[in-house]
Design an enzyme around this catalytic site. Structure first.
Site, mmCIF file in Angstrom:
data_model
loop_
_atom_site.group_PDB
_atom_site.id
_atom_site.type_symbol
_atom_site.label_atom_id
_atom_site.label_comp_id
_atom_site.label_asym_id
_atom_site.label_seq_id
_atom_site.Cartn_x
_atom_site.Cartn_y
_atom_site.Cartn_z
ATOM 1 N N ASP A 233 0.855 -1.192 0.000
ATOM 2 C CA ASP A 233 0.000 0.000 0.000
ATOM 3 C C ASP A 233 0.891 1.243 0.000
ATOM 4 O O ASP A 233 1.800 1.362 0.834
ATOM 5 C CB ASP A 233 -0.889 0.030 1.253
ATOM 6 C CG ASP A 233 -2.090 -0.894 1.139
ATOM 7 O OD1 ASP A 233 -2.333 -1.434 0.040
ATOM 8 O OD2 ASP A 233 -2.785 -1.067 2.157
ATOM 9 N N GLU B 200 -9.428 -11.814 -4.338
ATOM 10 C CA GLU B 200 -8.375 -10.920 -4.847
ATOM 11 C C GLU B 200 -7.233 -11.693 -5.498
ATOM 12 O O GLU B 200 -6.177 -11.115 -5.749
ATOM 13 C CB GLU B 200 -7.825 -10.027 -3.720
ATOM 14 C CG GLU B 200 -8.763 -8.883 -3.366
ATOM 15 C CD GLU B 200 -8.160 -7.854 -2.419
ATOM 16 O OE1 GLU B 200 -8.723 -6.759 -2.316
ATOM 17 O OE2 GLU B 200 -7.125 -8.134 -1.765
ATOM 18 N N ASN C 109 -4.081 -9.264 5.152
ATOM 19 C CA ASN C 109 -4.738 -8.818 6.393
ATOM 20 C C ASN C 109 -5.319 -10.003 7.166
ATOM 21 O O ASN C 109 -5.194 -10.083 8.390
ATOM 22 C CB ASN C 109 -5.883 -7.847 6.081
ATOM 23 C CG ASN C 109 -5.385 -6.496 5.606
ATOM 24 O OD1 ASN C 109 -4.212 -6.178 5.765
ATOM 25 N ND2 ASN C 109 -6.279 -5.721 5.023
ATOM 26 N N GLY D 230 -13.612 -6.378 8.725
ATOM 27 C CA GLY D 230 -14.094 -7.677 8.269
ATOM 28 C C GLY D 230 -12.963 -8.695 8.222
ATOM 29 O O GLY D 230 -13.135 -9.856 8.616
ATOM 30 N N ASP D 231 -11.793 -8.283 7.755
ATOM 31 C CA ASP D 231 -10.648 -9.204 7.693
ATOM 32 C C ASP D 231 -10.227 -9.633 9.103
ATOM 33 O O ASP D 231 -9.869 -10.793 9.323
ATOM 34 C CB ASP D 231 -9.461 -8.530 6.982
ATOM 35 C CG ASP D 231 -9.776 -8.226 5.528
ATOM 36 O OD1 ASP D 231 -10.599 -8.951 4.936
ATOM 37 O OD2 ASP D 231 -9.201 -7.265 4.988
ATOM 38 N N GLY E 195 -5.280 2.055 10.612
ATOM 39 C CA GLY E 195 -4.644 1.049 9.754
ATOM 40 C C GLY E 195 -5.480 -0.201 9.655
ATOM 41 O O GLY E 195 -6.531 -0.330 10.304
ATOM 42 N N GLY F 205 -6.040 -10.581 1.625
ATOM 43 C CA GLY F 205 -5.446 -11.857 1.985
ATOM 44 C C GLY F 205 -4.414 -11.700 3.088
ATOM 45 O O GLY F 205 -4.463 -12.391 4.119
ATOM 46 N N GLY G 136 -23.148 -5.700 14.611
ATOM 47 C CA GLY G 136 -22.786 -7.061 14.996
ATOM 48 C C GLY G 136 -22.695 -8.028 13.831
ATOM 49 O O GLY G 136 -22.447 -7.621 12.694
HETATM 50 P P1 ATP Z 1 -14.195 -3.676 5.945
HETATM 51 O O1 ATP Z 1 -14.634 -3.734 4.498
HETATM 52 O O2 ATP Z 1 -14.096 -2.299 6.514
HETATM 53 O O3 ATP Z 1 -13.031 -4.540 6.245
HETATM 54 P P2 ATP Z 1 -16.571 -5.236 6.340
HETATM 55 O O4 ATP Z 1 -17.623 -4.422 5.646
HETATM 56 O O5 ATP Z 1 -16.068 -6.457 5.677
HETATM 57 O O6 ATP Z 1 -15.386 -4.317 6.805
HETATM 58 P P3 ATP Z 1 -18.088 -5.007 8.793
HETATM 59 O O7 ATP Z 1 -19.401 -5.696 8.766
HETATM 60 O O8 ATP Z 1 -18.071 -3.528 8.648
HETATM 61 O O9 ATP Z 1 -17.111 -5.719 7.774
HETATM 62 O O10 ATP Z 1 -17.368 -5.330 10.188
HETATM 63 C C1 ATP Z 1 -16.985 -6.641 10.571
HETATM 64 C C2 ATP Z 1 -17.162 -6.809 12.061
HETATM 65 O O11 ATP Z 1 -16.313 -5.861 12.741
HETATM 66 C C3 ATP Z 1 -18.571 -6.505 12.594
HETATM 67 O O12 ATP Z 1 -19.438 -7.629 12.509
HETATM 68 C C4 ATP Z 1 -18.280 -6.111 14.036
HETATM 69 O O13 ATP Z 1 -18.091 -7.255 14.848
HETATM 70 C C5 ATP Z 1 -16.930 -5.374 13.905
HETATM 71 N N1 ATP Z 1 -17.127 -3.927 13.752
HETATM 72 C C6 ATP Z 1 -17.150 -3.211 12.597
HETATM 73 N N2 ATP Z 1 -17.404 -1.897 12.841
HETATM 74 C C7 ATP Z 1 -17.521 -1.785 14.188
HETATM 75 C C8 ATP Z 1 -17.776 -0.694 15.085
HETATM 76 N N3 ATP Z 1 -17.962 0.567 14.633
HETATM 77 N N4 ATP Z 1 -17.819 -0.950 16.418
HETATM 78 C C9 ATP Z 1 -17.620 -2.208 16.902
HETATM 79 N N5 ATP Z 1 -17.370 -3.280 16.101
HETATM 80 C C10 ATP Z 1 -17.324 -3.079 14.772
#
Ligand code: ATP
Length: 286
Positions: free
Chosen positions: A12, A136, A42, A233-234, A269, A40, A206
Site C-alpha cells: 500500500d 483478490e 490482512n 471484516g478481515d 490502519g 489476503g 454485529g
Molecule cells: P471492511 O470492508 O471495513 O473490512 P466489512 O464491511 O467487511 O469491513 P463489517 O461488517 O463492517 O465488515 O465489520 C466486521 C465486524 O467488525 C462486525 O461484525 C463487528 O463485529 C466489527 N465492527 C465493525 N465496525 C464496528 C464498530 N464501529 N464498532 C464495533 N465493532 C465493529
C-alpha cells in the site's frame, strides 16, 4: 491444526493530499507512507496474531522483500508465496483532508497463483485444517475444489464481491462470509439465500451465523469509539477461523472475533492494527 490462506499480498502506498487530483492535474503530496496491504495478507496477519499457525499461499514480485519480512514478523508462514518477475500487487491510495480517498489497485502478481501452486502448497495440509479464500487472487475455484477434496474446511470471504466468482466457489465452500451489502447482492443475484453455513457481518450492528437449518447465532458488536474501520471484516474472519481452529465453539469463536474487530476499529490502519490473542482476552475480561 493450521490455516492455509490463498490470498493477495499488496504494497500500500498512501499519500495525504490537499484534495483528490483532478483530470490533468499534477499534485504534490503532503506526506507518504507505505506498508503491507491486501485482504489476503490482512486475514493471514489477523489469524496469526490470534495464535493460529498460518501458511500464506500467493505470489509477489521481486520488489516484495519488505512486505514478506512484515508478514513473517507477524508470524505468518511465507514458504508458499512464490516470487515472480511480475510486480507485487499494489494500491496507490490518495487521502484528502476530509478522509475521502481515491484508490488505484494494481493486482500484479496476485493473479498468478494457479492450480499447480495451490496443489503443491496444500500437499502438507491435513484433514480438518482451514483453507481461507477471498476474491483478490486467481485460482480460487481450483483451490476450493482441492481443499474440499482433501477434507479441509473451506472458508470463502466473498469480497470484493463478484457473483460469478461466488457461484464458482460456492459448491466447495463450508462457510461463506459476507458483509450485509455483499449478502444482499448475492441474494438478489441468486434469488435465494445460498444453502450453506454463512456469516453476515453488519458493522457496528454485529454479526450473525446462519445455518442451512434456519438456526441463527447472533453476536452484538462491542460498543467502542471507532477510529478507522478499514479491515474490520478481515480481522473478524482471521480471528474467527483461528478460534475455531483452536477448538472453540461457534458462540465463543464469534464472541472473540467480535471483540478482536472492536479493538481493531479503535486503531488506525488495517493489517498493522490487528490485535493479538492477549489483547482480545484482556478486552473480554474488562
Ligand atoms: P471492511 O470492508 O471495513 O473490512 P466489512 O464491511 O467487511 O469491513 P463489517 O461488517 O463492517 O465488515 O465489520 C466486521 C465486524 O467488525 C462486525 O461484525 C463487528 O463485529 C466489527 N465492527 C465493525 N465496525 C464496528 C464498530 N464501529 N464498532 C464495533 N465493532 C465493529
Amino acid at each position: 491444526m493450521a490455516v492455509w490462506n490463498l490470498g493477495s499480498v499488496n504494497i500500500d502506498h498512501v499519500y495525504q493530499v490537499p484534495h483528490l487530483p483532478a483530470p490533468g492535474e499534477t499534485l504534490a503530496a503532503l506526506s507518504y507512507s507505505t506498508g503491507l496491504g491486501g485482504k489476503g495478507a490482512n486475514q493471514s496477519v489477523a489469524a496469526a496474531r490470534a495464535g493460529a499457525v498460518v501458511h500464506h499461499i500467493g505470489a509477489v514480485g521481486p520488489d516484495a522483500d519488505r512486505v514478506l519480512a512484515r508478514l513473517r514478523a507477524f508470524g505468518v508462514g511465507t514458504d508458499a508465496i512464490r516470487i515472480t518477475d511480475t510486480p507485487t500487487g499494489h494500491a496507490i491510495i490518495t487521502v484528502d483532508a476530509q478522509a475521502e480517498n481515491a484508490i488505484i489497485l494494481f493486482p500484479g502478481a496476485n493473479l498468478l497463483p494457479d492450480r499447480d501452486q495451490v496443489e503443491g502448497a496444500l500437499a502438507d495440509a491435513r484433514v480438518g485444517d482451514f483453507l481461507l479464500l477471498q476474491n483478490e487472487t486467481s485460482a480460487q475455484a481450483e483451490a476450493a475444489r482441492i481443499g474440499r477434496e482433501r477434507g479441509l474446511r473451506v472458508v470463502y470471504s466473498a469480497a470484493p464481491f463478484d457473483v460469478d466468482a461466488v457461484r464458482e466457489v460456492l459448491p466447495f465452500t463450508n462457510l461463506l462470509v459476507m458483509n450485509e451489502g455483499e449478502a444482499a447482492q448475492l441474494q438478489a443475484a441468486l434469488g435465494q439465500v445460498p444453502p450453506v453455513e454463512r456469516i453476515v457481518t453488519r458493522g457496528a450492528k454485529g454479526a450473525e451465523w446462519h445455518s442451512p437449518s434456519g438456526e441463527v447465532l447472533s453476536v452484538p458488536a462491542f460498543r467502542v469509539r471507532p477510529v478507522d474501520t478499514t479491515g474490520a471484516g478481515d480481522c473478524f474472519i482471521g480471528n474467527l477461523v483461528a478460534a475455531l481452529d483452536a477448538g472453540l465453539s461457534r458462540p465463543e469463536a464469534m464472541r472473540r472475533a467480535s471483540a478482536a474487530a472492536a479493538i481493531q476499529v479503535t486503531r488506525a490502519g488495517a493489517g498493522e492494527a490487528m490485535p493479538d490473542a492477549a489483547d482480545v482476552t484482556a478486552f473480554l475480561q474488562d
